[in-house]
Each structure stands twice: as structure tokens, then as C-alpha cells.
Design a protein around this motif. Structure first.
Motif, PDB file in Angstrom:
ATOM      1  N   LEU A 152       0.897  -1.327  -0.248  1.00 29.59           N
ATOM      2  CA  LEU A 152       0.277  -0.003  -0.027  1.00 29.59           C
ATOM      3  C   LEU A 152       1.057   0.961   0.355  1.00 29.59           C
ATOM      4  O   LEU A 152       1.899   1.574   0.706  1.00 29.59           O
ATOM      5  CB  LEU A 152      -0.295  -0.052   1.307  1.00 29.59           C
ATOM      6  N   PRO A 153       0.162   2.333  -0.554  1.00 31.93           N
ATOM      7  CA  PRO A 153       1.044   3.415  -0.305  1.00 31.93           C
ATOM      8  C   PRO A 153       0.831   4.045   0.554  1.00 31.93           C
ATOM      9  O   PRO A 153       0.013   3.564   1.308  1.00 31.93           O
ATOM     10  CB  PRO A 153       0.477   4.436  -2.081  1.00 31.93           C
ATOM     11  N   ALA A 169      -9.258   3.343   4.703  1.00 33.63           N
ATOM     12  CA  ALA A 169      -9.577   3.192   3.195  1.00 33.63           C
ATOM     13  C   ALA A 169      -8.513   2.014   2.561  1.00 33.63           C
ATOM     14  O   ALA A 169      -9.264   0.798   1.578  1.00 33.63           O
ATOM     15  CB  ALA A 169      -9.520   4.184   2.752  1.00 33.63           C
ATOM     16  N   LEU A 170      -6.757   2.495   2.501  1.00 37.36           N
ATOM     17  CA  LEU A 170      -6.181   1.738   1.666  1.00 37.36           C
ATOM     18  C   LEU A 170      -6.498   0.006   2.558  1.00 37.36           C
ATOM     19  O   LEU A 170      -6.228  -0.958   2.029  1.00 37.36           O
ATOM     20  CB  LEU A 170      -4.889   1.954   2.383  1.00 37.36           C
ATOM     21  N   THR A 249      -1.222   0.117  -5.591  1.00 29.88           N
ATOM     22  CA  THR A 249      -2.377   0.566  -5.678  1.00 29.88           C
ATOM     23  C   THR A 249      -1.534   1.999  -5.324  1.00 29.88           C
ATOM     24  O   THR A 249      -0.990   2.648  -4.866  1.00 29.88           O
ATOM     25  CB  THR A 249      -2.865   0.688  -3.980  1.00 29.88           C
ATOM     26  N   THR A 250      -3.218   3.338  -5.728  1.00 29.18           N
ATOM     27  CA  THR A 250      -2.847   4.177  -5.886  1.00 29.18           C
ATOM     28  C   THR A 250      -3.438   4.546  -5.271  1.00 29.18           C
ATOM     29  O   THR A 250      -5.212   3.830  -5.469  1.00 29.18           O
ATOM     30  CB  THR A 250      -2.364   4.913  -7.067  1.00 29.18           C
ATOM     31  N   PHE A 251      -4.107   6.267  -5.072  1.00 25.47           N
ATOM     32  CA  PHE A 251      -5.227   6.786  -4.823  1.00 25.47           C
ATOM     33  C   PHE A 251      -5.129   8.208  -4.544  1.00 25.47           C
ATOM     34  O   PHE A 251      -3.986   8.642  -4.850  1.00 25.47           O
ATOM     35  CB  PHE A 251      -5.353   6.621  -3.022  1.00 25.47           C
ATOM     36  N   GLU A 252      -6.376   8.584  -4.837  1.00 25.81           N
ATOM     37  CA  GLU A 252      -6.212  10.303  -5.060  1.00 25.81           C
ATOM     38  C   GLU A 252      -7.123  11.249  -4.787  1.00 25.81           C
ATOM     39  O   GLU A 252      -8.537  10.057  -4.117  1.00 25.81           O
ATOM     40  CB  GLU A 252      -6.102  10.793  -6.796  1.00 25.81           C
ATOM     41  N   ALA A 258     -14.475  13.029  -2.285  1.00 29.82           N
ATOM     42  CA  ALA A 258     -14.225  11.319  -1.652  1.00 29.82           C
ATOM     43  C   ALA A 258     -12.847  10.594  -1.738  1.00 29.82           C
ATOM     44  O   ALA A 258     -12.018  11.755  -2.374  1.00 29.82           O
ATOM     45  CB  ALA A 258     -15.124  10.653  -2.953  1.00 29.82           C
ATOM     46  N   VAL A 259     -12.367   9.706  -1.884  1.00 27.67           N
ATOM     47  CA  VAL A 259     -10.949   8.914  -2.303  1.00 27.67           C
ATOM     48  C   VAL A 259     -11.524   8.269  -2.819  1.00 27.67           C
ATOM     49  O   VAL A 259     -12.147   7.584  -3.216  1.00 27.67           O
ATOM     50  CB  VAL A 259     -10.313   8.344  -0.963  1.00 27.67           C
TER      51      VAL A 259
END
Length: 371
Positions: A152-153, A169-170, A249-252, A258-259
Motif C-alpha cells: 500500500l502507498p 480505506a487502503l 495501489t494508488t489513490f487520489e 471522496a477518496v
């Protein structure tokens, strides 16, 4: 040679320090100088010879010093000659290729975590799969084992969510991937309860109920394999306890605080016929691309801490085509073919640089270049 070196060194030391019998001429010169000194014909301090005697003393000390240093130095050289790997790096080019590699070339060590899209398919790997080494001959041999491949980042505050909430969330994302693709119960046909009861948002319209219905009564338009990996225990058995995993895994920040989380993972399963006496080994490769979202409860009617699935795609290699019984069916040379023959283009299931397509459930079942 070592014994000769030690003997020669000791002989040099003894030779440099041992007294010598003066010659007749030397005795005559010494006597003449002594008489001249007695008559006062020589200056004071003529015996000291600061240059000659000092130089001789320094030479003797230098020989002794180099002997002291030379012995352990020669010993170290001998040890390194027998085992060059003791040196840092690879000064003599003796690396056997067992280290890690950040590229897609041939190697035998584990790959570093994937932090960006790969740019090419991995090179071919030598070997034939066996029950003891089911991933031999596959790039997956260098993939991480199971959940260790889901790296996970680092979390950070995004939108309406704090760093701790993004981290949660991750972790929920990891739990979904593990329960849907790695949990042994799920792989052997059990219901992935963690995904359905603890990760996915029950307020997302019809999603959870729809997935449960697909698991109970699978069909062409209700295929649970779009999200879950499952095998028929009456047909095949898992080889070993390891599923090979690679991805990222990436997120923004998403809309309305929201995520948005994006996952792209490849899972490689080693399987054998259910017959316990069979030694045949086959591999099935499943790649999943999923977009998840944790929405802001202040703006959207959601369950806090739960995830919604926005999009999901899958790409399956070495499984029967047009079979919709809720199980993956690897092709085995010892069994009759199941389902329709492949009709799509030839693809490399280990090529993570390619796009696996859109959300269509009617993608053609292609031929794989390797498993």
C-alpha cells in the motif's frame, strides 16, 4: 608458497640483525681510526654517522614493519581469492544473478514492489513447473507471495478525509483483494464474507445482494468470477500454499471530497488435478483492475468506513472459455478440454504494460502465449 613467504621473511629479519665477523682490512682501518682518535686528529662525533647509521636503522625498521603488515595482508588476499563474495559489490564479475532486478530482464531474485506501470513484458524464464516448484518457468517465480505483494502507498489526508481515514480505506482495499483472490476458502468455493460483510458498502444500490446472488446461482450474465477467484475442488487442487501476486495501489482526491482508489493486480495460481497421484501442474493467471471509492458521508448517503466499487475489469488466462458455473477451469493435458476453444487474439498474461480493456462482460476468450 605461504610457508616459503614466512620462512623468507624470518630469514631476512635474522640476516639484518645478526652480528658479522669483520674482515682483516676492516680491522686495520678500525685500529688506525682508533689511534687517530687517541691523538685528537678526528673531530668529535665522527662515530655518530647521523645519515649512514640512521638510514640503516630506518631500513631495518622498514623491513620489520612490512613483515608485520605483509603476513596478515597475504592471508587476507588468500581468503578473498578462495571466496571473492566477501568483497563488497562484484569487483571480479562473480555475481550469479541471484539478486533483485528492477527491470523485466531475466533474474532469479524477488522483484521490487511495482511503483509505476511496467513498460514491457517480462523476459522468458527457464524451467518446468513441478509439484515442488510450481512457478518454475514463469515470471511469477519472482513475484511476491500472497498478501506480501499488496504493497500500500503511504497514506495522506485527501479531500474530506484525514490521513488516518485514508489509511483505513487502503487497509479495506487490501482486505478486499486478499479475501477475493488469496483466501484459501474463497479459492475453494466458499463465500468471501469479509468482502461482503466488512468492506463493501451495503448502501451501494444492489451491489452486495447482487454479488451474493451470483455466488449462489452463477450464469453468463451473473458471473462471480468477475470479482472473485474460485476453483472447483472436485476438479483441481491448489499446489502449495502460495499464490503469486504483483501489482500496485494508488489513490487520489475524488469528486465531492471522496477518496478514489485504483488497484491493478495480477494473481498467479498453481493447480494440479484433483487426483492426488497426479504430478501435472498448470497455472491460471488472473489480472484485476478495480476502481473503489470512499465517499464523504456529509455529502453522500453512505456507510462510514465502507467502500463502493465504481468499476472493475478482469483478464483470465488458462481457463475454459464460455463456462459459467462460477469456477475457473484451468486447461489440463490429462483431461478433456472444457468449454469452447479460444477465439480471441494471442496475449501474454504476464505483460502488465498492456491495457486489459473496458468493463464489457463479453470480451473474447483469447489464446495465451504462456502460462
Amino acid at each position: 608458497m605461504w610457508e616459503r613467504f614466512v620462512q623468507d621473511s624470518e630469514r631476512d629479519i635474522r640476516t639484518s640483525q645478526a652480528p658479522k665477523e669483520p674482515s682483516a682490512r676492516a680491522r686495520m682501518v678500525t685500529e688506525r681510526l682508533r689511534q687517530q682518535e687517541a691523538r685528537g686528529e678526528l673531530p668529535q662525533g665522527w662515530r655518530t654517522d647521523p645519515v649512514g647509521q640512521g638510514a640503516s636503522g630506518r631500513q631495518a625498521r622498514r623491513r620489520k614493519m612490512w613483515t608485520i603488515i605483509g603476513i596478515p595482508l597475504a592471508l587476507a588476499v588468500a581468503v578473498v581469492a578462495m571466496k571473492p563474495s566477501l568483497l563488497p559489490g562484484d569487483l571480479f564479475g562473480t555475481d550469479s544473478g541471484t539478486g533483485t532486478s528492477t527491470g523485466t530482464g531475466v533474474g532469479t531474485g524477488p522483484l521490487p514492489a511495482e511503483t509505476a506501470p511496467e513498460t514491457a513484458a517480462p523476459a522468458s524464464a527457464p524451467g518446468t513447473p513441478t509439484l515442488d516448484e510450481p512457478f518454475a518457468g514463469s515470471p511469477a517465480a519472482r513475484y511476491a507471495d500472497g498478501a506480501a505483494g499488496i504493497v500500500l502507498p503511504e497514506a495522506k489526508a485527501v479531500g474530506a478525509f484525514s490521513k488516518a481515514q485514508v489509511a483505513q480505506a487502503l487497509e479495506q482495499t487490501r482486505a478486499l483483494l486478499v479475501d477475493a483472490n488469496l483466501d484459501r476458502g474463497t479459492l475453494l468455493g466458499a463465500t468471501p464474507e469479509t468482502v461482503l460483510d466488512k468492506v463493501l458498502d451495503p448502501k451501494q444500490p444492489e451491489l452486495v445482494d447482487d454479488l451474493r446472488s451470483r455466488l449462489r446461482k452463477p450464469g453468463k450474465d451473473d458471473d462471480p468470477l468477475r470479482l472473485f477467484s474460485r476453483f472447483d475442488a472436485n476438479e483441481v487442487r491448489l499446489v502449495g500454499d502460495v499464490v503469486k501476486t504483483r501489482g500496485r495501489t494508488t489513490f487520489e482526491a475524488g469528486a465531492d471530497g471522496a477518496v478514489d482508489i485504483h488497484v491493478d493486480y495480477t494473481f498467479v495460481y498453481a493447480l494440479a488435478p484433483a487426483d492426488p497421484d497426479s504430478t501435472e501442474v498448470a497455472r491460471t493467471i488472473v489480472r484485476r483492475v478495480i476502481d473503489l471509492q470512499m465517499a464523504d458521508p456529509a455529502k453522500v448517503q453512505v456507510t462510514p468506513g465502507r467502500l463502493a466499487i465504481i468499476r472493475y475489469d478482469d483478464d483470465v488466462a488458462n481457463s475454459a472459455c464460455e463456462v459459467y458455473d462460477g469456477f475457473l477451469h484451468p486447461r489440463l493435458s490429462s483431461a478433456d478440454p472444457t468449454g469452447a476453444p479460444p477465439s480471441g487474439p494471442t496475449v501474454d498474461p504476464y505483460d502488465r504494460s498492456r491495457d486489459i480493456g473496458d468493463d464489457s462482460e463479453n470480451q473474447q476468450c483469447g489464446t495465451v502465449s504462456r502460462t
